[in-house]
Design a protein around this motif. Structure first.
Motif, PDB file in Angstrom:
ATOM      1  N   ALA A  43       0.833  -1.210   0.000  1.00  0.00           N
ATOM      2  CA  ALA A  43       0.000   0.000   0.000  1.00  0.00           C
ATOM      3  C   ALA A  43       0.866   1.259   0.000  1.00  0.00           C
ATOM      4  CB  ALA A  43      -0.919  -0.001   1.218  1.00  0.00           C
ATOM      5  N   ALA A  63       2.445   1.759  -3.376  1.00  0.00           N
ATOM      6  CA  ALA A  63       1.425   2.275  -4.300  1.00  0.00           C
ATOM      7  C   ALA A  63       1.207   3.762  -4.072  1.00  0.00           C
ATOM      8  CB  ALA A  63       0.119   1.505  -4.103  1.00  0.00           C
ATOM      9  N   ASP A  64       1.219   4.175  -2.827  1.00  0.00           N
ATOM     10  CA  ASP A  64       1.018   5.588  -2.495  1.00  0.00           C
ATOM     11  C   ASP A  64       2.166   6.439  -3.048  1.00  0.00           C
ATOM     12  OD1 ASP A  64      -0.364   7.725  -1.201  1.00  0.00           O
ATOM     13  OD2 ASP A  64       1.189   7.697   0.328  1.00  0.00           O
ATOM     14  N   CYS A  81      -0.139   4.884  -7.752  1.00  0.00           N
ATOM     15  CA  CYS A  81      -0.843   3.878  -8.546  1.00  0.00           C
ATOM     16  C   CYS A  81      -1.580   2.931  -7.598  1.00  0.00           C
ATOM     17  CB  CYS A  81       0.129   3.110  -9.443  1.00  0.00           C
ATOM     18  SG  CYS A  81       1.348   2.142  -8.525  1.00  0.00           S
ATOM     19  N   SER A  82      -2.275   1.971  -8.165  1.00  0.00           N
ATOM     20  CA  SER A  82      -3.033   1.035  -7.333  1.00  0.00           C
ATOM     21  C   SER A  82      -2.107  -0.055  -6.779  1.00  0.00           C
ATOM     22  CB  SER A  82      -4.139   0.384  -8.154  1.00  0.00           C
ATOM     23  OG  SER A  82      -3.555  -0.479  -9.114  1.00  0.00           O
ATOM     24  N   GLN A  83      -2.577  -0.716  -5.731  1.00  0.00           N
ATOM     25  CA  GLN A  83      -1.808  -1.822  -5.179  1.00  0.00           C
ATOM     26  C   GLN A  83      -1.678  -2.944  -6.207  1.00  0.00           C
ATOM     27  OE1 GLN A  83      -2.711  -3.023  -1.126  1.00  0.00           O
ATOM     28  NE2 GLN A  83      -3.712  -1.065  -0.738  1.00  0.00           N
ATOM     29  N   THR A 117      -1.394  -2.591  -9.346  1.00  0.00           N
ATOM     30  CA  THR A 117      -0.333  -2.201 -10.288  1.00  0.00           C
ATOM     31  C   THR A 117       1.039  -2.468  -9.683  1.00  0.00           C
ATOM     32  OG1 THR A 117      -1.747  -0.521 -11.286  1.00  0.00           O
ATOM     33  CG2 THR A 117       0.621  -0.268 -11.603  1.00  0.00           C
ATOM     34  N   SER A 169      -4.325  10.821 -13.997  1.00  0.00           N
ATOM     35  CA  SER A 169      -4.893  10.434 -12.714  1.00  0.00           C
ATOM     36  C   SER A 169      -5.581  11.620 -12.077  1.00  0.00           C
ATOM     37  CB  SER A 169      -3.797   9.913 -11.782  1.00  0.00           C
ATOM     38  OG  SER A 169      -3.115   8.860 -12.392  1.00  0.00           O
ATOM     39  N   SER A 188       0.509  11.997  -4.050  1.00  0.00           N
ATOM     40  CA  SER A 188      -0.037  10.855  -4.762  1.00  0.00           C
ATOM     41  C   SER A 188       0.807  10.421  -5.929  1.00  0.00           C
ATOM     42  CB  SER A 188      -1.456  11.174  -5.239  1.00  0.00           C
ATOM     43  OG  SER A 188      -1.449  12.347  -5.993  1.00  0.00           O
TER      44      SER A 188
END
Lengths: 189, 201
Positions: A141, A144-145, A149-151, A153, B62, B151
């Motif tokens: 996690a 990803a942060d 991107c997403s976990q 990914t 995004s 992000s």
């Protein structure tokens, strides 16, 4: 320095820099394969963190913020750095087979050189995932942060990177690669 | 090689590679002795904006998606400006009265749009490009600006609490294109000056 306005802030930042310099240098080294570039990256990272120190110091993990700043610089610089990709390739020394122990030790060194070479050749985001996940030991996690991107990914990126490394490492193993049947990366830990 | 073996080998090799950093302690001492000033580097230290095109495109995409989902960001969200230029920032109102500013430091270039968008969120601000405005002594922060978790690469995320701004103050944002960097501080709205270098230079 103007952005560390008072002596207490300066001392606090000095302590932070002393505590994190080694970790940041080694992260930069893994990311770039080059000690001078790593040093430059950390210098710029300290500069950027110092500018916001009065806010960064109240964060829960200032060191994590500094690592993110460093990683972001590398990601930005990815194209330029790729031109230097062969810098740490192995030197092709011959194995002295007369001494089994020496030969084994030298083979391990070559394995590491091969590993470094493949690591440098990986796309920057793949390399970032491996370094953050398997060296910095960050949970999926958090990786990803950092990458935005997403976990999922992160997991798939790691799998692709691992597949390339596996192919490389297997070439220097005594037995060939075999499919594992399970994903390399589990969920967030 | 099984997945477990591979993971073990990766961890081991990464640790060994990191441990092989040549003269790490000397490098560390050099860093600590420089007082964190910019150094004359053996390579350009400024972010290679052009090199970040692919990543920035992903980040920007995004950001656009995010603002679309949240909706409430209204005209302050990342959007195409009148000239087709990307303003590349989002402002999102949070339930606790704060506003989250996320700015793509590779794409930003419209100071007026950011200033007007901040004003719509009740945040008075001076926004400059190529210069930075500050008061001789920075007013107390009171938690008015906090660094957000961010992000992704090339993004600055700040959580702004306008209620915490002391009376007679406003925010100052200075953006420097040459190193794609955003500086921010709090200033007295009737006592500040602007210089062409970032804070600290």
């Amino acid at each position: 320095m103007k952005w560390l306005a008072d002596a207490a802030s300066k001392r606090q930042f000095d302590r932070f820099a002393a505590d994190t310099a080694d970790m940041l240098l080694r992260t930069g080294y893994l990311m770039t394969g080059n000690a001078k570039d790593a040093e430059d990256l950390v210098q710029e990272t300290f500069l950027r963190v110092a500018r916001r120190w009065h806010r960064v110091r109240s964060m829960e993990h200032p060191a994590g913020y500094a690592r993110r700043v460093l990683i972001n610089q590398v990601l930005h610089d990815a194209d330029r750095r790729s031109r230097h990709s062969a810098e740490l390739a192995g030197d092709g020394s011959a194995i002295d087979a007369a001494d089994d122990n020496a030969a084994r030790a030298l083979r391990e060194v070559e394995d590491l050189a091969e590993f470094r070479s493949v690591l440098e050749e990986l796309p920057t985001r793949q390399r970032t995932v491996l370094v953050l996940r398997y060296w910095a030991d960050l949970p999926v996690a958090e990786v990803a942060d950092i990458l935005g991107c997403s976990q999922a990914t992160v997991t798939s990126t790691a799998s692709r990177a691992a597949a390339r490394l596996a192919a490389s490492l297997s070439r220097s193993e005594f037995h060939p690669a075999e499919p594992s049947g399970r994903p390399l990366m589990k969920g967030s830990t | 090689m099984s997945a477990n073996e591979l993971e073990t080998r990766m961890r081991s090799n990464l640790a060994r590679t990191a441990a092989e950093f040549p003269h790490a302690e000397q490098a560390r001492q050099r860093l600590l002795s420089r007082d964190y000033h910019p150094r004359i580097a053996n390579r350009p230290l400024t972010v290679a904006v052009a090199a970040a095109t692919a990543v920035a495109a992903v980040v920007l995409a995004s950001g656009l998606g995010l603002s679309g989902v949240l909706g409430g960001a209204g005209p302050a969200s990342a959007h195409h400006g009148g000239s087709g230029e990307l303003t590349a920032f989002t402002l999102v109102s949070n339930a606790n009265g704060t506003t989250t500013l996320t700015l793509d430091t590779d794409q930003f270039g419209n100071a007026t749009a950011l200033r007007e968008a901040l004003a719509q969120h009740g945040i008075p601000a001076v926004v400059t490009i190529g210069s930075f405005c500050r008061s001789n002594s920075e007013p107390p922060d009171n938690g008015a600006i906090q660094i957000g978790s961010g992000s992704g690469p090339g993004e600055t995320t700040l959580v702004i609490n306008p209620a915490a701004l002391p009376a007679g103050t406003e925010l100052s944002f200075g953006y420097f294109q040459r190193n794609a960097q955003l500086e921010e501080t709090i200033i007295y709205d009737n006592a500040y000056s602007c210089t062409s270098g970032p804070h600290g230079f």
